[in-house]
Design an enzyme around this catalytic site. Structure first.
Site, short mmCIF file in Angstrom:
data_model
loop_
_atom_site.label_atom_id
_atom_site.label_comp_id
_atom_site.label_asym_id
_atom_site.label_seq_id
_atom_site.Cartn_x
_atom_site.Cartn_y
_atom_site.Cartn_z
CB CYS A 229 -0.92 -0.01 1.23
SG CYS A 229 -1.93 1.48 1.38
CB CYS B 190 -0.73 2.46 4.01
SG CYS B 190 -2.35 1.88 3.49
CG ASP B 191 3.07 1.35 4.46
OD1 ASP B 191 2.57 1.78 5.50
OD2 ASP B 191 2.93 0.18 4.08
#
Length: 328
Positions: free
Chosen positions: A133, A136-137
């Protein structure tokens, strides 16, 4: 007992809920305890969903869909379904909390799960440089060198997004051409931070506590090499989430839930499916939403064929739900 239970909370699930709620069917939607909203929660700008000419962030789109479903009376539970019994006129859905919900119709909109490379160190280094992701990261990889594995639209989107943070982004692909759409390819090719590594696969991930390098094999020459980097994002596709229905619903050769033609009807009366869990080809938010519409309408029509006493029992929504208790 409910009239309709919807399992899944992506575009298909929320759209089915909107239609079912507006038909006064008082649906219960079971969203995941950790992945509510589906894959779009991990997506940045969505440019091809109708009605958003300036694009919309994936999570924002899903929050709007959730709010719309709740506005019309959908009840949403953040829990995980652990088993289902789809036989008979009354279906049973068991949650991780131990609660058992009954319904006359069930719609599966469980979507798909990230596909993994299957390497020994993939899970060990998950969250320590290995990710599925970018949204997300990506922030954690500022001024780093990273790689994205894959050749489809998701891989190109991940790589392009990651250039906002990383100094260098490699795209590792097994072939010498991409599967991605033309516009996504053009964006990746035009980005000076992106470099392609063709005809190659990742055969190892190195690093003690954090990703330090990957081992590559050239699929044409067989030559092996190491690529030093600090992050590896895997975007090689998804697998339909059908573990709940094995042995109960028919599946297609692609592993998706089999439905009758363009309908959402499965091999069991009163059980319907929508979205990516039935679609191995298009897998777009808008097609999933349309599929959710079909499922809700099919379910609504099915309910009209049931005996009135069953409909009366389900009319008051949750009053017939069961709560299981356990003893130590």
């Amino acid at each position: 007992m409910r009239q309709i239970i919807i399992i899944g909370s992506g575009p298909a699930g929320y759209t089915a809920a909107i239609y079912a709620a507006r038909a006064n069917l008082k649906p219960l939607l079971i969203a995941s305890s950790v992945e509510a909203g589906g894959e779009l929660m991990n997506t940045t700008e969505v440019e091809n969903f109708p009605g958003f000419p300036e694009a919309v962030m994936g999570p924002d789109l899903m929050f709007k869909m959730q709010a719309q479903a709740e506005k019309f009376g959908t009840e949403i539970v953040l829990d995980d379904v652990v088993s289902v019994d789809l036989t008979g006129e009354v279906k049973k859905v068991t949650l991780g909390s131990g609660a058992v919900h009954e319904a006359l119709a069930v719609i599966f909109a469980t979507g798909s799960a990230y596909r993994k490379l299957g390497l020994a160190d993939e899970e060990r280094l998950s969250g320590h440089g290995v990710s599925w992701c970018a949204t997300c990261d990506g922030f954690f990889f500022r001024q780093r060198t990273i790689a994205v594995v894959g050749g489809g639209d998701s891989a190109m989107e991940e790589a392009t997004f990651l250039t906002r943070f990383a100094d260098k982004v490699y795209i590792i692909h097994r072939r010498d051409s991409l599967r991605a759409s033309k516009i996504m390819q053009e964006r990746a090719f035009a980005n000076e931070k992106i470099e392609f590594i063709w005809n190659s696969e990742v055969i190892g991930i190195g690093g003690d506590e954090q990703v330090q390098d990957v081992k590559l094999r050239n699929l044409v020459t067989g030559e092996e090499s190491e690529l030093h980097l600090q992050g590896l994002f895997i975007a090689i596709g998804n697998d339909p989430r059908v573990h709940l229905v094995h042995g109960q619903l028919d599946l297609t050769p692609e592993g998706t839930i089999a439905v009758d033609g363009r309908s959402s009807k499965t091999n069991l009366p009163g059980v319907f499916a929508a979205g990516d869990v039935i679609d191995p080809t298009y897998r777009q938010a808008v097609t999933a939403a349309a599929s959710g519409t079909v499922a809700a309408l099919d379910a609504e029509h099915y309910l009209t064929t049931l005996p009135q006493n069953l409909l009366d029992s389900a009319a008051d929504g949750a009053s017939g739900d069961l709560e299981l208790t356990t003893t130590a």
